[in-house]
Structure formats: structure tokens, C-alpha cells
Design an enzyme around this catalytic site. Sequence first.
Site, PDB file in Angstrom:
ATOM      1  N   ARG A 209     -43.680  -9.896  -6.036  1.00 44.05           N
ATOM      2  CA  ARG A 209     -42.655  -8.838  -6.186  1.00 44.05           C
ATOM      3  C   ARG A 209     -41.652  -9.261  -7.247  1.00 44.05           C
ATOM      4  NH1 ARG A 209     -42.547  -9.087  -0.086  1.00 44.05           N
ATOM      5  NH2 ARG A 209     -44.202  -7.656   0.521  1.00 44.05           N
ATOM      6  N   PHE A 225     -50.157   1.989  -1.753  1.00 48.22           N
ATOM      7  CA  PHE A 225     -50.269   1.080  -0.604  1.00 48.22           C
ATOM      8  C   PHE A 225     -48.916   0.367  -0.437  1.00 48.22           C
ATOM      9  CE2 PHE A 225     -54.373   1.418  -2.742  1.00 48.22           C
ATOM     10  CZ  PHE A 225     -55.221   1.814  -1.728  1.00 48.22           C
ATOM     11  N   SER A 248     -51.112   5.633   3.567  1.00 47.68           N
ATOM     12  CA  SER A 248     -51.758   6.506   4.546  1.00 47.68           C
ATOM     13  C   SER A 248     -51.000   6.515   5.875  1.00 47.68           C
ATOM     14  CB  SER A 248     -53.206   6.051   4.769  1.00 47.68           C
ATOM     15  OG  SER A 248     -53.220   4.713   5.193  1.00 47.68           O
ATOM     16  N   ASP A 295     -52.016  -2.301  -4.031  1.00 47.50           N
ATOM     17  CA  ASP A 295     -52.110  -3.430  -3.083  1.00 47.50           C
ATOM     18  C   ASP A 295     -52.865  -2.976  -1.829  1.00 47.50           C
ATOM     19  OD1 ASP A 295     -51.739  -5.851  -1.816  1.00 47.50           O
ATOM     20  OD2 ASP A 295     -49.648  -5.471  -1.267  1.00 47.50           O
ATOM     21  N   CYS A 335     -56.703  -8.639  -1.284  1.00 52.98           N
ATOM     22  CA  CYS A 335     -56.436  -9.654  -0.260  1.00 52.98           C
ATOM     23  C   CYS A 335     -57.713  -9.968   0.514  1.00 52.98           C
ATOM     24  CB  CYS A 335     -55.312  -9.211   0.670  1.00 52.98           C
ATOM     25  SG  CYS A 335     -55.633  -7.672   1.511  1.00 52.98           S
TER      26      CYS A 335
END
Length: 391
Positions: A209, A225, A248, A295, A335
Site C-alpha cells: 500500500r 477487490f 463482491s 488484489d 496470493c
Amino acid sequence: MKRVTLFPGREKLALNRHPWIFSGAVARLEGSPAPGDLVEVWSAEGLFVGTGQYNPTSKIRVRLMEWTPGAAVDELWYRRRLEEAWALRKPVLVETDALRVFFSESDGIPGLIVDKFGPWLVAQFLTSGADQVKELIATLLARTIPGIRGIWEKSDGDGRRMEGLPEASGLLWGEAPEGEIEILENGNRYRVDPTSQKTGFYTDQRDNRRLVSPWFAGQRVLDAFTFTGGFAVAALAAGAQAVTLLDSSAEALAQARKNLALGGWEPEEVLEGDAFQLLRDLKKRGETYGAIVLDPPKLATSRDHLEKALRGYKDLNLQALKLLEPGGYLASFSCSGLVDFHTFREMIAFAAKDSGRRVEIVRQLHQAPCHPIRTSMPEAEYLKGVLVRVY
Ligand code: SAH
């Protein structure tokens, strides 16, 4: 002592301190160990391999913890692992009061994950071996880490289910946090509810970040995301013109909005739904952005699904590249432990080729140091990313 003997040749990785013994490697079992019991592992030739947690229901039959013959895995042993882990994290406290203080096998205790949010710890015991020493670990954590007010258990997720353990949550030590607590990461405020099953906070992206947000200054940013707005807040603090939040999960988006509000910001737009579809809808609408963050959750959940996952990653990245203005930036992550850095970069290159755009890598990105990787266990290197510029 309860003892596991391996088939010939199956001790090699474990002797190099890889902590997993798979069920197919086990030739013989002595002493009828119960789930989570400590067992000694020996090679077919009678060589001591290590001591670890036994689990009859998991494909990972033994998780090794100690490789020195005769060394006891006792209270002192656990205390040393927690002290070592805490010593590694101290320098991170300069940047944040939200961090992972214990990262399972990487820190030496399989199945134990501990996050720190301000004065509260959230602990997960994901194997029966870790579950057996829950009380001891809680006492030792409270003694090792200064200023702790309470330890909350949040043992959920697939790992526990695969080991046949029920979900468990509740207060382990001290007092329970009352609702949300505020944390400060790289100077940015976020709110976290440590007791909530639905939203938490990802500390593995802390460095990223900080590392990508300077390039977002002055840009309209799409944080895809977004979860609880980790990158969106960092982007706005670094001078982004506006951010759109996409996820979502309605709960995550609500928390992201609250986190933006802490800095006095509002999102330009909030998009709730499936990113694969929404990125296409944005293109149809003629939208463009100066910067995009991608992400996604772990798309590669097993080796059998690797090809499909890579197609998913490539599709997301291609759709994002199509939405970027010339000179724009994409911060893209995976990830999935099963997708290594080389494969990830290759996927980005294929997406770049299909987009017909010139793309260059500005920065390569990794999980924060509170998520260390044992050299003997490359699987622990799960988070990788790139910041790219698109022409
Ligand atoms: N970038 C975040 C972490 C993202 S976690 C941070 O810095 O904290 C992954 C997020 O993807 C979750 O919030 C999850 O709700 C969301 N998600 C999962 N599948 C999705 C999909 N198909 N479309 C959009 N969001 C999705």
C-alpha cells in the site's frame, strides 16, 4: 515415544527442514498417537528426522517442529518460538500497530496464526496440534507481548475443517474488545472488528500500500477487490483524485466506506458484484482510469486448478489493462502459493501482449516481513505482485 517410520527415501525434504510429512510417505506407526499428539519421525534406515504434530485425518500426516534429536517440545520450547517471532516484528511497529505476530510453520509452530490489532490479539489454531496447546500459547503470548489487553480466538477456515475440528471463537485471555478498534498503518487510519467473522484486515499488503500509492497521486483510481479499502485509503492519502471501490461483498464495501470517511473522503463510485463482469461493464461504458489495483482472493486452490486459475488471473489483468489511460498504472497481485513469481510475471506478460499495449514493470512486490518465509518451505511465499506502467 510415539513414532512414525517413513518409506525408504521419503525423509529427504524433511531432513532439509521442510515441515510436512505426507500420508503416502508413512510406512509404519507405533504407540497409537491421537490427533495432535507429538510423534518422532524416523527414516527407514533408522535415522532420526524430527519431532512434530501427528494428524490422522489430514493429508499432511505430520507437521515437523523440531529437528534436533532428543530436544523436548515443551513449555520452554514454545516460549522461545514466540519470543523469536516477537523480536522479528519489533521493527515493524514503527510503521503500524496492526501486524501478524505469528505466521504458522514459518515461525515454527504449525497451525498457529496470531494477528495484533492495537492492544488486542486475534489467534487462530488451525491444526489439532496447535489446538491442544491453546491455553499455554495464550498465557505465553500475554507474557511475551507488552501491553496486550485481550486475546480473542477466531479459529475458522478450511484448514480446521480438513483436520476435523469444529469452528471456535471467543475470549481466550484478558478482556474482549468492544466492537471496532482503530489501527494506524503508515499514518493511515482504519477500523477493524477483531471479533467479526466477516471483516478483518490484511496486514500482508502493508508495504505494498505504501510502495504503490505515490504513483496514484492525481489519478482516478479503481480499487478492485478492495475488501475494507486498504489500498483506496492509501491512494487518497497519497493524493489520488478519486477512488472507485469494487468488491463482491456488501459488508466489506460498507467497512471500506467507513474507512474512507475516517480520512474525510467519499468514494467516487461503489461497485458491488463480480469483478470479472464489472471490469467488462466498465469498458462498455467507456470508462478509463489512471490507476487500478487488482488484489483478487486466492484463485489457485489446488494444483489441479492451476491452469484455470492462471486463465482467471490473465483475464482480470487483460480487462484492467484495457481500462487504463496511456501512462496509467496497474498494481496487480496474486496470493496463490501455487503461482510462483516467475509464472506470475509470465501471466502479466501474456496479458500485456493480448492488450497490444506497451507495459513495463516499475516495482516487484512481496508479502510484508511479518509474514516471513522459511527457506526450506517455499510454499510460504504466497503473496506476489507488480506495479506496472501502461502506455
Ligand atoms: N485489497 C484488499 C484485500 C482483498 S481480499 C486489502 O488491501 O485489504 C479479496 C477480496 O475480494 C475480498 O474482499 C472478497 O470479498 C473479494 N472478492 C472475491 N471474489 C470476488 C469477485 N469475483 N469479484 C469481486 N470481488 C471479489
